[in-house]
Design a protein around this motif. Structure first.
Motif, PDB file in Angstrom:
ATOM      1  N   GLN A 215       0.843  -1.190   0.000  1.00 14.02           N
ATOM      2  CA  GLN A 215       0.000   0.000   0.000  1.00 14.02           C
ATOM      3  C   GLN A 215       0.883   1.247   0.000  1.00 14.02           C
ATOM      4  O   GLN A 215       1.991   1.251   0.532  1.00 14.02           O
ATOM      5  CB  GLN A 215      -0.907   0.026   1.236  1.00 14.02           C
ATOM      6  CG  GLN A 215      -1.771  -1.209   1.388  1.00 14.02           C
ATOM      7  CD  GLN A 215      -2.448  -1.274   2.740  1.00 14.02           C
ATOM      8  OE1 GLN A 215      -2.185  -0.470   3.622  1.00 14.02           O
ATOM      9  NE2 GLN A 215      -3.329  -2.245   2.905  1.00 14.02           N
ATOM     10  N   GLN A 216       0.364   2.306  -0.575  1.00 10.03           N
ATOM     11  CA  GLN A 216       1.076   3.581  -0.603  1.00 10.03           C
ATOM     12  C   GLN A 216       0.113   4.701  -0.238  1.00 10.03           C
ATOM     13  O   GLN A 216      -0.978   4.798  -0.823  1.00 10.03           O
ATOM     14  CB  GLN A 216       1.666   3.845  -1.988  1.00 10.03           C
ATOM     15  CG  GLN A 216       2.419   5.170  -2.087  1.00 10.03           C
ATOM     16  CD  GLN A 216       2.945   5.431  -3.488  1.00 10.03           C
ATOM     17  OE1 GLN A 216       2.729   4.625  -4.400  1.00 10.03           O
ATOM     18  NE2 GLN A 216       3.622   6.550  -3.667  1.00 10.03           N
ATOM     19  N   VAL A 217       0.486   5.499   0.737  1.00 13.03           N
ATOM     20  CA  VAL A 217      -0.339   6.638   1.131  1.00 13.03           C
ATOM     21  C   VAL A 217      -0.091   7.778   0.145  1.00 13.03           C
ATOM     22  O   VAL A 217       1.029   8.277   0.022  1.00 13.03           O
ATOM     23  CB  VAL A 217      -0.001   7.099   2.567  1.00 13.03           C
ATOM     24  CG1 VAL A 217      -0.825   8.328   2.926  1.00 13.03           C
ATOM     25  CG2 VAL A 217      -0.270   5.981   3.564  1.00 13.03           C
ATOM     26  N   LEU A 218      -1.134   8.169  -0.558  1.00 15.03           N
ATOM     27  CA  LEU A 218      -1.001   9.233  -1.551  1.00 15.03           C
ATOM     28  C   LEU A 218      -1.110  10.611  -0.918  1.00 15.03           C
ATOM     29  O   LEU A 218      -0.363  11.523  -1.272  1.00 15.03           O
ATOM     30  CB  LEU A 218      -2.078   9.070  -2.632  1.00 15.03           C
ATOM     31  CG  LEU A 218      -2.034   7.758  -3.418  1.00 15.03           C
ATOM     32  CD1 LEU A 218      -3.152   7.736  -4.457  1.00 15.03           C
ATOM     33  CD2 LEU A 218      -0.679   7.567  -4.091  1.00 15.03           C
ATOM     34  N   GLU A 219      -2.031  10.765   0.029  1.00 12.62           N
ATOM     35  CA  GLU A 219      -2.207  12.077   0.647  1.00 12.62           C
ATOM     36  C   GLU A 219      -2.993  11.936   1.944  1.00 12.62           C
ATOM     37  O   GLU A 219      -3.884  11.094   2.060  1.00 12.62           O
ATOM     38  CB  GLU A 219      -2.958  13.026  -0.302  1.00 12.62           C
ATOM     39  CG  GLU A 219      -3.085  14.446   0.228  1.00 12.62           C
ATOM     40  CD  GLU A 219      -3.835  15.361  -0.732  1.00 12.62           C
ATOM     41  OE1 GLU A 219      -3.973  16.554  -0.429  1.00 12.62           O
ATOM     42  OE2 GLU A 219      -4.287  14.858  -1.788  1.00 12.62           O
ATOM     43  N   VAL A 220      -2.623  12.728   2.927  1.00 16.05           N
ATOM     44  CA  VAL A 220      -3.355  12.822   4.183  1.00 16.05           C
ATOM     45  C   VAL A 220      -3.860  14.248   4.312  1.00 16.05           C
ATOM     46  O   VAL A 220      -3.102  15.197   4.102  1.00 16.05           O
ATOM     47  CB  VAL A 220      -2.465  12.463   5.393  1.00 16.05           C
ATOM     48  CG1 VAL A 220      -3.232  12.641   6.693  1.00 16.05           C
ATOM     49  CG2 VAL A 220      -1.945  11.036   5.270  1.00 16.05           C
ATOM     50  N   MET A 221      -5.128  14.413   4.629  1.00 12.98           N
ATOM     51  CA  MET A 221      -5.703  15.758   4.699  1.00 12.98           C
ATOM     52  C   MET A 221      -6.604  15.888   5.912  1.00 12.98           C
ATOM     53  O   MET A 221      -7.167  14.902   6.404  1.00 12.98           O
ATOM     54  CB  MET A 221      -6.490  16.075   3.421  1.00 12.98           C
ATOM     55  CG  MET A 221      -7.693  15.178   3.196  1.00 12.98           C
ATOM     56  SD  MET A 221      -8.330  15.243   1.510  1.00 12.98           S
ATOM     57  CE  MET A 221      -7.111  14.231   0.663  1.00 12.98           C
ATOM     58  N   SER A 222      -6.719  17.100   6.405  1.00 18.59           N
ATOM     59  CA  SER A 222      -7.606  17.371   7.533  1.00 18.59           C
ATOM     60  C   SER A 222      -9.047  17.405   7.044  1.00 18.59           C
ATOM     61  O   SER A 222      -9.314  17.758   5.892  1.00 18.59           O
ATOM     62  CB  SER A 222      -7.256  18.710   8.175  1.00 18.59           C
ATOM     63  OG  SER A 222      -5.931  18.709   8.661  1.00 18.59           O
ATOM     64  N   PRO A 223     -10.002  17.024   7.904  1.00 15.04           N
ATOM     65  CA  PRO A 223     -11.412  17.115   7.508  1.00 15.04           C
ATOM     66  C   PRO A 223     -11.814  18.567   7.307  1.00 15.04           C
ATOM     67  O   PRO A 223     -11.217  19.477   7.901  1.00 15.04           O
ATOM     68  CB  PRO A 223     -12.150  16.489   8.695  1.00 15.04           C
ATOM     69  CG  PRO A 223     -11.227  16.652   9.847  1.00 15.04           C
ATOM     70  CD  PRO A 223      -9.848  16.536   9.283  1.00 15.04           C
ATOM     71  N   PRO A 224     -12.818  18.839   6.476  1.00 14.16           N
ATOM     72  CA  PRO A 224     -13.239  20.232   6.253  1.00 14.16           C
ATOM     73  C   PRO A 224     -13.762  20.863   7.535  1.00 14.16           C
ATOM     74  O   PRO A 224     -14.319  20.178   8.399  1.00 14.16           O
ATOM     75  CB  PRO A 224     -14.342  20.102   5.192  1.00 14.16           C
ATOM     76  CG  PRO A 224     -14.828  18.683   5.318  1.00 14.16           C
ATOM     77  CD  PRO A 224     -13.635  17.880   5.719  1.00 14.16           C
ATOM     78  N   GLN A 225     -13.559  22.165   7.644  1.00 13.68           N
ATOM     79  CA  GLN A 225     -14.043  22.889   8.810  1.00 13.68           C
ATOM     80  C   GLN A 225     -15.569  22.859   8.861  1.00 13.68           C
ATOM     81  O   GLN A 225     -16.242  23.013   7.841  1.00 13.68           O
ATOM     82  CB  GLN A 225     -13.563  24.344   8.776  1.00 13.68           C
ATOM     83  CG  GLN A 225     -12.065  24.509   8.962  1.00 13.68           C
ATOM     84  CD  GLN A 225     -11.628  24.196  10.371  1.00 13.68           C
ATOM     85  OE1 GLN A 225     -12.405  24.331  11.324  1.00 13.68           O
ATOM     86  NE2 GLN A 225     -10.385  23.768  10.530  1.00 13.68           N
ATOM     87  N   ARG A 226     -16.090  22.634  10.055  1.00 16.10           N
ATOM     88  CA  ARG A 226     -17.540  22.601  10.226  1.00 16.10           C
ATOM     89  C   ARG A 226     -18.101  24.012  10.152  1.00 16.10           C
ATOM     90  O   ARG A 226     -17.586  24.931  10.796  1.00 16.10           O
ATOM     91  CB  ARG A 226     -17.896  21.963  11.565  1.00 16.10           C
ATOM     92  CG  ARG A 226     -19.382  21.807  11.796  1.00 16.10           C
ATOM     93  CD  ARG A 226     -19.647  21.101  13.119  1.00 16.10           C
ATOM     94  NE  ARG A 226     -21.070  20.959  13.380  1.00 16.10           N
ATOM     95  CZ  ARG A 226     -21.572  20.379  14.461  1.00 16.10           C
ATOM     96  NH1 ARG A 226     -20.744  19.899  15.375  1.00 16.10           N
ATOM     97  NH2 ARG A 226     -22.880  20.279  14.636  1.00 16.10           N
ATOM     98  N   ARG A 227     -19.149  24.191   9.360  1.00 16.00           N
ATOM     99  CA  ARG A 227     -19.750  25.518   9.240  1.00 16.00           C
ATOM    100  C   ARG A 227     -20.516  25.891  10.504  1.00 16.00           C
ATOM    101  O   ARG A 227     -21.057  25.039  11.193  1.00 16.00           O
ATOM    102  CB  ARG A 227     -20.695  25.566   8.032  1.00 16.00           C
ATOM    103  CG  ARG A 227     -19.977  25.414   6.685  1.00 16.00           C
ATOM    104  CD  ARG A 227     -20.938  25.676   5.542  1.00 16.00           C
ATOM    105  NE  ARG A 227     -22.059  24.740   5.559  1.00 16.00           N
ATOM    106  CZ  ARG A 227     -23.096  24.836   4.738  1.00 16.00           C
ATOM    107  NH1 ARG A 227     -23.174  25.832   3.867  1.00 16.00           N
ATOM    108  NH2 ARG A 227     -24.070  23.948   4.795  1.00 16.00           N
ATOM    109  N   ALA A 228     -20.532  27.167  10.776  1.00  5.55           N
ATOM    110  CA  ALA A 228     -21.244  27.650  11.962  1.00  5.55           C
ATOM    111  C   ALA A 228     -22.747  27.438  11.796  1.00  5.55           C
ATOM    112  O   ALA A 228     -23.293  27.510  10.691  1.00  5.55           O
ATOM    113  CB  ALA A 228     -20.946  29.127  12.182  1.00  5.55           C
TER     114      ALA A 228
END
Length: 250
Positions: A215-228
């Protein structure tokens, strides 16, 4: 009976995880690390089995860089008798971990193997099942109660419909769930004693295992910010927004 417990070094569960700026993974520099919570439960259960007279020795094993020895010493301070460190440059993927643990099982011949059901960093929940397949031993996953009865072990496991009780012939493999127990804290005298307990350092090559990355990790990203959120004036406005903006009702 000897109990073998596998533990993993992960970012502490109470630390806010930060993604690296290049998206290649999670930031671990200057971050508090700890034993994976599910693995800590496995260590506690092994120690309780020894205290109850069902086990004679508790051996902990971890796979990874030299820093893993910190978590192994913590497990020794909690009450494990000795430790095995399989030193690798990075933590292998689940299949390679299972092969390494299988090699350790062949060497140690434990009567029971305990693992956390999953690690909180990758959440794969694969190693225990793969290890059972490689070794041909019976398995009980998601255990919420474990009781050794002679040459058998009774495992209560959590399933979608409630609880299921299995009777496994020893030697067996069990993965632990949150409700199994509450891990103890290491006392200062035990922390000092842990420094003198034996720790064996092995390599994958010495165990006859070739580490291969499938397996190869292509990208790690933070979850989108929750809207108010917003305040609505009444039920009519709420229904209107659910229907026309959120489109969750017809």
């Amino acid at each position: 009976m000897k109990v073998l417990v596998a533990i993993k070094r992960v970012v502490d569960a109470y630390v806010k995880v930060r993604v690296k700026s290049d998206g290649s993974g999670v930031e671990t520099n200057n971050v508090k690390m700890a034993i994976n919570p599910f693995c800590e439960i496995a260590v506690e259960e092994a120690i309780r089995l020894r205290e109850a007279g069902s086990a004679d020795e508790v051996v902990v094993v971890s796979i990874g860089a030299l820093a893993c020895q910190e978590q192994l010493r913590t497990a020794l301070a909690l009450g494990a008798d000795r430790a095995i460190h399989i030193e690798t440059e990075q933590v292998p993927e689940p299949l390679s971990v299972a092969k390494l643990l299988h090699a350790v099982m062949e060497k140690e011949q434990p009567g029971l193997v305990l693992l956390g059901k999953q690690s909180i960093d990758t959440d794969n929940n694969q190693v225990a099942q793969m290890l059972a397949a490689l070794s041909g031993r019976p398995q009980g996953t998601f255990a919420s109660a474990v009781q050794v009865q002679g040459q058998d072990v009774m495992v209560t496991r959590e399933i979608d419909g409630g609880l299921e009780t299995l009777k496994l012939n020893l030697p067996a493999i069990i993965s632990t769930d949150l409700r199994l127990n509450e891990p103890r804290y290491a006392s200062l005298p035990n922390i000092m004693k842990a420094k003198r307990k034996p720790m064996e350092v092995l390599s994958a090559e010495s165990l006859g295992v070739t580490l291969i990355q499938h397996q190869q990790v292509l990208e790690v990203m933070s979850p989108p910010q929750r809207r108010a959120g917003i305040v609505v004036s009444g039920v009519d406005e709420l229904v209107d927004k659910l229907r026309n903006e959120a489109k969750v009702i017809d």
